[in-house]
Design a protein around this motif. Sequence first.
Motif, PDB file in Angstrom:
ATOM      1  N   ARG A 102       0.778  -1.031  -0.173  1.00  0.00           N
ATOM      2  CA  ARG A 102      -0.240   0.221   0.304  1.00  0.00           C
ATOM      3  C   ARG A 102       0.917   1.406  -0.003  1.00  0.00           C
ATOM      4  O   ARG A 102       0.929   2.308  -1.086  1.00  0.00           O
ATOM      5  CB  ARG A 102      -0.797  -0.245   0.723  1.00  0.00           C
ATOM      6  CG  ARG A 102      -1.828   1.011   1.099  1.00  0.00           C
ATOM      7  CD  ARG A 102      -2.831   0.809   2.311  1.00  0.00           C
ATOM      8  NE  ARG A 102      -3.437  -0.529   2.499  1.00  0.00           N
ATOM      9  CZ  ARG A 102      -3.431  -1.226   3.314  1.00  0.00           C
ATOM     10  NH1 ARG A 102      -2.896  -1.035   4.069  1.00  0.00           N
ATOM     11  NH2 ARG A 102      -4.000  -2.336   3.735  1.00  0.00           N
ATOM     12  N   LYS A 103       1.737   1.190   0.427  1.00  0.00           N
ATOM     13  CA  LYS A 103       3.330   2.318   0.914  1.00  0.00           C
ATOM     14  C   LYS A 103       3.977   2.731  -0.155  1.00  0.00           C
ATOM     15  O   LYS A 103       4.028   3.518  -0.681  1.00  0.00           O
ATOM     16  CB  LYS A 103       3.359   2.404   2.199  1.00  0.00           C
ATOM     17  CG  LYS A 103       2.980   2.426   3.211  1.00  0.00           C
ATOM     18  CD  LYS A 103       4.352   2.380   4.503  1.00  0.00           C
ATOM     19  CE  LYS A 103       3.148   2.368   5.613  1.00  0.00           C
ATOM     20  NZ  LYS A 103       4.333   2.034   6.808  1.00  0.00           N
ATOM     21  N   GLU A 134       1.462   4.237  -2.912  1.00  0.00           N
ATOM     22  CA  GLU A 134       1.112   5.475  -3.027  1.00  0.00           C
ATOM     23  C   GLU A 134       1.783   6.326  -2.755  1.00  0.00           C
ATOM     24  O   GLU A 134       2.020   7.562  -3.981  1.00  0.00           O
ATOM     25  CB  GLU A 134       0.674   5.667  -0.730  1.00  0.00           C
ATOM     26  CG  GLU A 134      -1.362   4.765  -0.856  1.00  0.00           C
ATOM     27  CD  GLU A 134      -0.562   4.632   0.477  1.00  0.00           C
ATOM     28  OE1 GLU A 134      -0.005   5.254   1.608  1.00  0.00           O
ATOM     29  OE2 GLU A 134      -2.540   3.974   1.260  1.00  0.00           O
ATOM     30  N   SER A 162       1.927   6.646  -7.015  1.00  0.00           N
ATOM     31  CA  SER A 162       1.035   7.229  -7.500  1.00  0.00           C
ATOM     32  C   SER A 162       1.196   8.337  -6.424  1.00  0.00           C
ATOM     33  O   SER A 162       1.014   9.883  -8.049  1.00  0.00           O
ATOM     34  CB  SER A 162      -0.311   7.253  -6.785  1.00  0.00           C
ATOM     35  OG  SER A 162      -0.099   6.893  -5.094  1.00  0.00           O
ATOM     36  N   ARG A 163       2.110   9.150  -6.035  1.00  0.00           N
ATOM     37  CA  ARG A 163       2.439  10.612  -5.818  1.00  0.00           C
ATOM     38  C   ARG A 163       3.337  11.350  -6.620  1.00  0.00           C
ATOM     39  O   ARG A 163       3.358  11.974  -6.903  1.00  0.00           O
ATOM     40  CB  ARG A 163       2.204  11.261  -4.121  1.00  0.00           C
ATOM     41  CG  ARG A 163       1.021  11.007  -3.500  1.00  0.00           C
ATOM     42  CD  ARG A 163       1.997  11.675  -2.342  1.00  0.00           C
ATOM     43  NE  ARG A 163       1.716  10.366  -0.934  1.00  0.00           N
ATOM     44  CZ  ARG A 163       2.181   9.555  -0.252  1.00  0.00           C
ATOM     45  NH1 ARG A 163       3.241  10.182  -0.201  1.00  0.00           N
ATOM     46  NH2 ARG A 163       1.575   8.473   0.664  1.00  0.00           N
TER      47      ARG A 163
END
Length: 76
Positions: free
Chosen positions: A66-67, A70, A73-74
């Motif tokens: 998940r990290k 994330e 995507s940032r």
Amino acid sequence: MKINVEVDCTPEEARRAMGLPDFTPVHERYVAMLSESLEKGASPEMLDTLMRHWAPMGEAGMSFWRKMFETASRSG
């Protein structure tokens, strides 16, 4: 001294040569059960539970992925 040995064989031949058991029937049954569940309409909660069990290290593995997604995507 360095010795390289190349063996050209299929995964099935390698499994038999190493004396490993054949789990093909178990795998086929597992995939069939999963397909049946998805065809009947799997709930999001069920899929979440499946993914948690499949992820390496359970919840810690899910948190890692998940990290990672994330962060990607940032920055992307």
